[in-house]
Design a protein around this motif. Structure first.
Motif, PDB file in Angstrom:
ATOM      1  N   LEU B  54     -10.710  16.201  42.740  1.00 62.59           N
ATOM      2  CA  LEU B  54      -9.874  15.217  42.041  1.00 62.59           C
ATOM      3  C   LEU B  54      -9.047  14.413  43.034  1.00 62.59           C
ATOM      4  N   ALA B  55      -8.474  15.120  44.022  1.00 63.51           N
ATOM      5  CA  ALA B  55      -7.659  14.434  45.026  1.00 63.51           C
ATOM      6  C   ALA B  55      -8.499  13.383  45.746  1.00 63.51           C
ATOM      7  N   ALA B  56      -9.728  13.736  46.066  1.00 63.92           N
ATOM      8  CA  ALA B  56     -10.615  12.777  46.720  1.00 63.92           C
ATOM      9  C   ALA B  56     -10.864  11.578  45.806  1.00 63.92           C
ATOM     10  N   ALA B  57     -11.063  11.853  44.513  1.00 62.68           N
ATOM     11  CA  ALA B  57     -11.308  10.759  43.568  1.00 62.68           C
ATOM     12  C   ALA B  57     -10.089   9.836  43.476  1.00 62.68           C
ATOM     13  N   VAL B  58      -8.894  10.437  43.458  1.00 66.70           N
ATOM     14  CA  VAL B  58      -7.666   9.633  43.402  1.00 66.70           C
ATOM     15  C   VAL B  58      -7.561   8.763  44.656  1.00 66.70           C
ATOM     16  N   ALA B  59      -7.829   9.378  45.802  1.00 64.21           N
ATOM     17  CA  ALA B  59      -7.759   8.620  47.055  1.00 64.21           C
ATOM     18  C   ALA B  59      -8.737   7.449  47.019  1.00 64.21           C
ATOM     19  N   LEU B  60      -9.928   7.724  46.526  1.00 65.71           N
ATOM     20  CA  LEU B  60     -10.971   6.706  46.450  1.00 65.71           C
ATOM     21  C   LEU B  60     -10.578   5.575  45.498  1.00 65.71           C
ATOM     22  N   SER B  61      -9.787   5.927  44.474  1.00 66.32           N
ATOM     23  CA  SER B  61      -9.447   4.927  43.449  1.00 66.32           C
ATOM     24  C   SER B  61      -8.340   3.987  43.904  1.00 66.32           C
ATOM     25  N   GLN B  62      -7.687   4.313  45.021  1.00 65.22           N
ATOM     26  CA  GLN B  62      -6.602   3.488  45.556  1.00 65.22           C
ATOM     27  C   GLN B  62      -5.388   3.409  44.648  1.00 65.22           C
ATOM     28  N   VAL B  63      -5.337   4.266  43.623  1.00 71.78           N
ATOM     29  CA  VAL B  63      -4.125   4.349  42.808  1.00 71.78           C
ATOM     30  C   VAL B  63      -3.133   5.194  43.599  1.00 71.78           C
ATOM     31  N   PRO B  64      -1.884   4.698  43.780  1.00 75.87           N
ATOM     32  CA  PRO B  64      -0.923   5.478  44.563  1.00 75.87           C
ATOM     33  C   PRO B  64      -0.744   6.891  43.990  1.00 75.87           C
ATOM     34  N   ALA B  65      -0.733   7.872  44.866  1.00 72.17           N
ATOM     35  CA  ALA B  65      -0.628   9.258  44.400  1.00 72.17           C
ATOM     36  C   ALA B  65       0.649   9.483  43.599  1.00 72.17           C
ATOM     37  N   GLY B  66       1.727   8.803  44.005  1.00 76.22           N
ATOM     38  CA  GLY B  66       2.995   8.939  43.298  1.00 76.22           C
ATOM     39  C   GLY B  66       2.866   8.526  41.842  1.00 76.22           C
ATOM     40  N   PHE B  67       2.084   7.493  41.637  1.00 76.34           N
ATOM     41  CA  PHE B  67       1.828   6.990  40.290  1.00 76.34           C
ATOM     42  C   PHE B  67       1.161   8.053  39.435  1.00 76.34           C
ATOM     43  N   VAL B  68       0.174   8.717  40.044  1.00 75.91           N
ATOM     44  CA  VAL B  68      -0.575   9.737  39.317  1.00 75.91           C
ATOM     45  C   VAL B  68       0.338  10.902  38.974  1.00 75.91           C
ATOM     46  N   LEU B  69       1.161  11.303  39.946  1.00 73.96           N
ATOM     47  CA  LEU B  69       2.046  12.440  39.702  1.00 73.96           C
ATOM     48  C   LEU B  69       3.121  12.101  38.678  1.00 73.96           C
ATOM     49  N   ARG B  70       3.518  10.813  38.647  1.00 74.38           N
ATOM     50  CA  ARG B  70       4.532  10.411  37.681  1.00 74.38           C
ATOM     51  C   ARG B  70       4.031  10.634  36.247  1.00 74.38           C
ATOM     52  N   GLY B  71       2.724  10.594  36.105  1.00 73.44           N
ATOM     53  CA  GLY B  71       2.142  10.848  34.788  1.00 73.44           C
ATOM     54  C   GLY B  71       2.461  12.244  34.273  1.00 73.44           C
ATOM     55  N   LEU B  72       2.876  13.129  35.192  1.00 74.21           N
ATOM     56  CA  LEU B  72       3.186  14.506  34.785  1.00 74.21           C
ATOM     57  C   LEU B  72       4.602  14.616  34.234  1.00 74.21           C
ATOM     58  N   ARG B  73       5.403  13.590  34.506  1.00 74.40           N
ATOM     59  CA  ARG B  73       6.813  13.692  34.144  1.00 74.40           C
ATOM     60  C   ARG B  73       7.046  14.004  32.664  1.00 74.40           C
TER      61      ARG B  73
END
Lengths: 295, 270
Positions: B54-73
Motif C-alpha cells: 500500500l505504501a508503494a501504491a501511495v508513493a506511486l500515486s503522488q498523493v502526499p502521505a500526510g493527506f492519506v494519514l489525515r483521512g484517519l483523523r
C-alpha cells in the motif's frame, strides 16, 4: 455634511487564507457612508461588492483593516454583533429564497422575535413593515409566503429586514429577476424609505439607470479596490473610465454622449430624462440664436 | 462560515500519476479485492507485506502521505476504542496477564490481538481513501456503472444509480454555498445559530433547513427540465464521450494485486 454611520478603513478580505483556494476579494478599501445618504455600489461581477457589504453588519470579519458602525468598532463579541445586525439591515440577492415560515406574518416576525420583543411590539412592527413595502397586512399576513408572486415574495423578504428597524438598509441587487412592474414597485418603495424615513440606503446594482435614478453617490469597485467614489453626475461623466472596466453609463448619459459625438454641444453630466430633455432643449434653443434655420 | 467552504467531499487529489491513469474499474475492483484480503490475513507478517504494498501504491500515486494519514483523523476514536477493548477482552478465556485495572485484566494476547485489528482497520481506510484520492467522482460513477451493467438483467438500474451518484456529488458544493448564504441571511435577521443547548440549536436550524429544501427541490426540477430538454431518456442506447478502456497498465496493476494477495494469504509461504 451629516455624521458617518459606516466607516471602513483599509479593509482587506481574503477568502480561505492559507489554502490552495485562497482568493483576495477586497484590498485596502476605504469607505465612509454618511447618515441619510443613498449610495450605489457598482462593479463588474466578482469585484467584491457582496463581500464588502457583508462587512457592514459583521457577517464577515476583515482579514485586515477595521470597520466601524455608528461609532462602534466591529470586533468579536456577541453583544456588538447583535447590536450591529439590528442597525444595519442586509437584504441579500434573491431574498425570497430565505422565506421559511408558514405565514407571511410569522416570516416577517422572525427578526423582531429574535430581538426578544413583546408580542404587541412584534405585531406592530410586522404590520408597519408590510405596509412600508406596500402589502396589506390583513390580506397578506395570514397567507403562505410560497403562494405569492415573485415580486410579492421579495417584498415580504424586505419587510422581514425592515422589521428589525435598521438605520442602514443594504440591498444586494434588489431588482434582479423581476419584471419591469415589480422593479418599479421595489425601487419606489426603497426611495420612499430613504426620503420619508430618512434611512441610509446602500444599493448594489448592475443597472446604471437604477443607480442614476436612486442614488446621490456611486462607489465603483473593481478587482477588490475602490475604482471611483464620486457623486453620480461626476461618476457617470467619466464614461470612458467606466467602460474600460466593462461597466457602462445610464442610457440617458449615453444618448447625450452620442449627441455630442454627432456635433451637438450638450453637457453630458445629466442623468435623468428630465434633465437631459432640458439640456437638449437648451442647446437647441441656444443654437437657434446663431443659426438661421429652425430645428 | 468559511469552514463550510473548505469542506471537501470525495477528496479527489488531481495528479498525473500512474495510479490516477488506471481505469476506474481496475481501481474499484483492486480496492475491493484488497479489502477482502486484509480481512483474511492471519498474521503480522502478512499485514506487513500488505502495508508495504500500500505504501508503494501511495508513493506511486503522488498523493502526499500526510493527506492519506489525515483521512484517519475522523476515526481515531474508533481505532483507540478497538485497541482498548481488545487489550482487555481480546483473549477470551484467559491469557498471560499484563496488568490489572479493577476487575479487568489486560493480557498479552489481548494486546497483540488489539494491535493486529487496529492495523487492519488503518490499512482498510488507507486502501479506500487511496481509491477516492486518485479517482474523480465522475470516473468513479462511470466505473461503477460499467461494473454493475451485467446485473441489469436481474433488475439493478446501473445507469440510474450512477447518474444519481454523479448528480449528488455535483451538487454538494452548490448546496454548501446555498446553506452558507441562507445562514447569513437569517443571521442578518438576528438569528442565533451557534449558541444555546442542543434543542435550541436544533430549533434554530429550521429557518435554514426549510429554505434549503425548497431550493433543492427547485434545483432538482430545473435540472430535470434541462436534461429532458436535451433529450435525456436514461441509459438505453446512450453513448459516451470518454470510453472506458482497459490498457496494459491495468493488466499490470491487476497482476500486482493478485500477486500480493497470493503472497499475503498463501499458507506456509516463504
Amino acid at each position: 455634511m451629516s455624521d458617518p454611520v459606516v466607516v471602513c478603513e483599509a479593509l482587506t478580505h481574503v477568502y480561505l487564507r492559507g489554502t490552495p483556494f485562497e482568493s483576495v476579494a477586497l484590498q485596502g478599501v476605504d469607505l465612509v457612508l454618511r447618515r441619510g445618504e443613498c449610495v450605489g455600489i457598482v462593479g463588474p461581477t466578482g469585484s467584491g461588492k457582496s463581500t464588502l457589504v457583508q462587512h457592514f453588519n459583521g457577517l464577515l470579519r476583515p482579514t485586515e483593516g477595521r470597520v466601524w458602525v455608528d461609532g462602534v468598532e466591529l470586533r468579536a463579541g456577541r453583544g456588538i454583533l447583535r447590536e450591529v445586525r439590528r442597525k444595519v439591515g442586509l437584504v441579500f440577492q434573491y431574498p425570497e429564497h430565505q422565506l421559511f415560515e408558514a405565514t407571511v406574518f410569522d416570516d416577517v416576525a422572525f427578526g423582531p422575535r429574535n430581538l426578544g420583543l413583546e408580542p404587541e411590539e412584534i405585531q406592530e412592527r410586522v404590520r408597519e413593515s408590510l405596509q412600508w413595502v406596500g402589502l396589506d397586512p390583513d390580506r397578506f399576513g395570514p397567507r403562505s409566503p410560497f403562494s405569492l408572486s415573485g415580486g410579492e415574495m421579495r417584498r415580504v423578504a424586505i419587510a422581514g429586514v425592515l422589521a428589525m428597524r435598521p438605520q442602514v438598509l443594504v440591498l444586494d441587487e434588489p431588482t434582479a429577476g423581476l419584471d419591469p412592474e415589480g422593479r418599479r414597485e421595489i425601487l419606489g418603495r426603497i426611495r420612499d424609505l430613504h426620503q420619508r424615513m430618512g434611512l441610509t440606503v446602500v444599493l448594489i446594482s448592475h443597472s446604471m439607470d437604477e443607480v442614476a435614478r436612486m442614488c446621490q453617490r456611486v462607489v465603483v469597485l473593481h478587482q477588490g479596490r475602490v475604482f471611483l467614489d464620486a457623486p453620480v453626475r461626476e461618476a457617470f461623466g467619466q464614461a470612458e473610465r467606466l467602460r474600460s472596466i466593462g461597466l457602462d453609463v445610464p442610457h440617458v448619459t449615453d444618448v447625450l454622449l452620442r449627441l455630442r459625438a454627432a456635433g451637438l454641444p450638450v453637457r453630458c453630466d445629466r442623468i435623468t430624462v428630465q434633465e437631459a430633455c432640458e439640456e437638449i432643449v437648451r442647446v437647441l434653443q441656444g443654437g437657434r440664436k446663431w443659426s438661421s434655420s429652425g430645428v | 462560515m468559511e469552514l463550510l467552504r473548505s469542506l471537501t467531499l470525495g477528496q479527489y487529489v488531481p495528479r498525473a500519476s500512474p495510479v490516477h491513469r488506471l481505469d476506474p474499474r481496475t481501481k474499484i475492483l483492486a480496492a475491493t479485492a484488497l479489502m477482502v484480503v486484509v480481512f483474511l490475513v492471519r498474521d503480522f507478517r502478512g499485514l506487513g507485506v500488505f502495508a508495504a504494498f500500500l505504501a508503494a501504491a501511495v508513493a506511486l500515486s503522488q498523493v502526499p502521505a500526510g493527506f492519506v494519514l489525515r483521512g484517519l483523523r475522523p476515526i481515531w476514536i474508533l481505532l483507540l476504542l478497538t485497541l482498548v477493548l481488545q487489550i482487555f477482552f481480546g483473549a477470551s478465556g484467559g491469557g498471560t496477564p499484563l496488568w490489572r485495572l479493577g476487575p479487568f485484566v489486560a493480557t498479552r494476547e489481548g494486546l497483540v490481538q488489539g494491535l493486529f485489528v487496529t492495523a487492519r482497520l488503518v490499512l482498510l481506510v488507507v486502501c479506500t481513501s487511496l481509491l477516492t484520492f486518485t479517482t474523480s467522482p465522475v470516473e468513479l460513477a462511470d466505473g461503477m456503472e460499467r461494473l454493475l451493467r451485467p446485473f441489469r438483467r436481474v433488475g439493478v438500474p446501473a445507469h440510474e444509480l450512477a447518474m444519481m451518484m454523479t448528480i449528488a456529488l455535483r451538487f454538494i458544493p452548490t448546496l454548501v454555498e446555498e446553506t452558507e448564504k441562507i445562514m447569513k441571511a437569517q443571521m442578518a435577521r438576528g438569528a442565533d445559530l451557534d449558541t444555546g443547548g442542543l434543542l435550541r440549536r436544533a430549533r434554530a436550524l429550521v429557518p435554514v433547513l426549510v429554505p434549503l429544501f425548497v431550493s433543492a427541490f427547485r434545483r432538482a426540477e430545473e435540472l430535470a427540465v434541462a436534461m429532458e430538454a436535451r433529450g435525456y431518456r436514461g441509459g438505453e442506447g446512450r453513448t459516451r464521450m470518454k470510453q472506458l478502456r482497459y490498457r496494459a497498465q491495468d493488466l499490470w496493476a491487476a497482476l500486482a494485486v493478485a500477486g500480493i494477495s497470493v503472497l499475503v494469504l498463501w499458507p506456509g509461504r516463504w
